[in-house]
Design a protein around this motif. Structure first.
Motif, short mmCIF file in Angstrom:
data_model
loop_
_atom_site.label_atom_id
_atom_site.label_comp_id
_atom_site.label_asym_id
_atom_site.label_seq_id
_atom_site.Cartn_x
_atom_site.Cartn_y
_atom_site.Cartn_z
N ALA A 1 -11.80 9.50 -7.90
CA ALA A 1 -12.57 7.78 -7.02
C ALA A 1 -10.74 7.51 -6.34
O ALA A 1 -9.72 8.18 -6.66
CB ALA A 1 -11.93 6.78 -8.22
N HIS A 2 -10.79 6.55 -5.61
CA HIS A 2 -10.10 5.91 -4.91
C HIS A 2 -9.42 4.63 -5.34
O HIS A 2 -10.07 3.78 -5.92
CB HIS A 2 -10.35 6.51 -3.21
N VAL A 3 -8.39 5.17 -6.24
CA VAL A 3 -8.00 3.65 -6.92
C VAL A 3 -6.77 2.58 -5.85
O VAL A 3 -5.78 3.27 -5.41
CB VAL A 3 -7.44 3.77 -8.15
N VAL A 4 -7.14 1.38 -5.82
CA VAL A 4 -6.22 0.35 -4.93
C VAL A 4 -5.22 0.31 -6.27
O VAL A 4 -5.93 -0.36 -6.72
CB VAL A 4 -6.87 -0.44 -3.93
N LEU A 5 -3.59 0.04 -5.87
CA LEU A 5 -3.19 -1.11 -6.34
C LEU A 5 -2.55 -1.34 -5.95
O LEU A 5 -2.20 -1.82 -4.14
CB LEU A 5 -1.95 0.19 -7.06
N ASP A 6 -2.51 -2.53 -6.70
CA ASP A 6 -1.25 -4.36 -6.56
C ASP A 6 0.10 -3.36 -5.96
O ASP A 6 0.93 -3.82 -6.93
CB ASP A 6 -1.64 -5.06 -7.23
N THR A 7 0.06 -3.66 -4.86
CA THR A 7 1.93 -3.61 -4.85
C THR A 7 2.35 -4.61 -4.47
O THR A 7 4.03 -4.35 -4.23
CB THR A 7 1.81 -3.28 -3.38
N ARG A 8 1.82 -5.93 -5.31
CA ARG A 8 2.41 -7.13 -5.18
C ARG A 8 3.53 -7.24 -3.52
O ARG A 8 4.53 -7.86 -3.34
CB ARG A 8 4.00 -7.05 -5.87
N GLY A 9 2.67 -6.91 -2.33
CA GLY A 9 3.43 -7.47 -0.86
C GLY A 9 4.34 -6.25 -0.55
O GLY A 9 5.07 -6.49 0.01
N ALA A 10 5.00 -5.17 -1.53
CA ALA A 10 5.52 -4.31 -1.22
C ALA A 10 5.43 -3.31 -0.21
O ALA A 10 6.46 -2.61 0.02
CB ALA A 10 6.27 -3.09 -2.73
N GLY A 11 4.36 -3.04 0.27
CA GLY A 11 4.06 -1.96 1.20
C GLY A 11 3.49 -1.18 0.71
O GLY A 11 2.54 -0.33 1.91
#
Length: 324
Positions: free
Chosen positions: A269-279
């Motif tokens: 799976a491709h899992v998108v993480l929450d980067t909190r605006g860090a990019g």
């Protein structure tokens, strides 16, 4: 970045007491090879007894049951050979080793069963109008020997029938043999007491009718593995929900689940993480999320071999052919 992810994944796997290499251990069939070897010896002995009994008695149903036992013996032998091949180590050209050999063995077994089933039904229909001279004494003795042998084999395989396609196939074949032997016994008793020889053709037809459905079901299960269908018991929507419920996960896509061989489901799976605006993805967040993902999939869905691509938010626009 990929090298770093692989290194971190390996460290996490070792910390959890498992390896993310391609050594998946022995297959279910190999683990139960002793049972299969004993069943093979019993089945071959009973098959010879039934073949001799069919020759002496002139019973088609006994010959059909002997033929069924012969295909069972061949199927068990093929499964044992395939199980040995499946333990060979993975290589650069075969990264999962020979584990699919078990599935191919099950396919061959199912195809042979189909052919035997059709042949037995054909011969039963051709014999319907005939009045063969059947010696019920040898017929019943050989049928009882076959039934006892099948009962012993069935008890040996009962505890392992849910572990793999080959083990389930072997169990179903022996069960079918037991029912077939019972049909021959009933036919022998009917002929002995009434003289109605068509009971032999009816028993033969019943044996063929028992063989075909089991062979077709086994073929369907083999096709599911070869077509890389989602494993039974794995609901991808539920998997997605579990993954997205993790605190650091924003989304998941390109989820695939399939089976290498019985008892070896895999998932990617491709899992998108929450980067909190860090990019970009924080390494500590990667490690914690990989650990949580592996624990979740193994604990809830019994999937130990998982591959996750961790992505920052916004990476999706760089991918092509994305699916849910």
């Amino acid at each position: 970045m990929l090298g770093q992810l692989d290194e971190r994944t390996e460290v996490l796997a070792m910390a959890n007491g498992r390896s993310h290499g391609h050594d998946h251990g022995v297959t279910a069939t190999h683990a139960n090879r002793r049972r299969l070897q004993v069943v093979l010896a019993i089945t071959l002995t009973a098959m010879i007894a039934q073949a001799v009994g069919a020759w002496i008695s002139g019973s088609l149903s006994l010959l059909a049951d002997a033929g069924h036992m012969l295909t069972d013996s061949a199927g068990v032998a093929i499964a044992l050979i395939a199980a040995h091949l499946a333990t060979r180590p993975a290589t650069q050209s075969r990264t999962f080793g020979w584990q699919r050999a078990e599935v191919l063995a099950a396919m061959v077994n199912a195809m042979v069963l189909c052919a035997v089933g059709v042949l037995v039904i054909r011969e039963a229909l051709l014999r319907w109008g005939a009045e063969p001279d059947i010696q019920t004494g040898p017929m019943l003795v050989a049928a009882v020997v076959g039934a006892l042998a099948n009962l012993v084999s069935l008890l040996l395989l009962a505890g392992a029938r849910g572990q793999s396609l080959n083990m389930r196939g072997a169990y179903l074949e022996v069960f079918g043999d037991l029912v077939g032997s019972a049909a021959v016994i009933v036919a022998g008793v009917v002929i002995m007491t009434t003289g109605w020889t068509r009971a032999d053709a009816i028993a033969s037809f019943a044996i063929g009718a028992l063989i075909l459905p089991r062979a077709l079901i086994l073929l369907k299960d083999v096709a599911d593995v070869l077509l890389e269908s989602t494993p039974r018991g794995v609901d991808l929507e539920t998997v997605r929900q579990h993954i997205t419920d993790l605190p650091a996960v924003q989304d998941v896509h390109d989820v695939h689940a399939w089976t290498i061989t019985s008892g070896v489901p895999v998932l990617s799976a491709h899992v998108v993480l929450d980067t909190r605006g860090a990019g970009e993805v924080d390494p500590d967040l990667e490690c914690a999320t990989l650990d949580a993902l592996a624990a979740c999939l193994e604990g809830h869905f019994d999937v130990e071999h998982c591959t996750f691509q961790l992505e920052p938010a916004g990476h999706l626009r760089h991918e092509t052919g994305v699916h849910r």
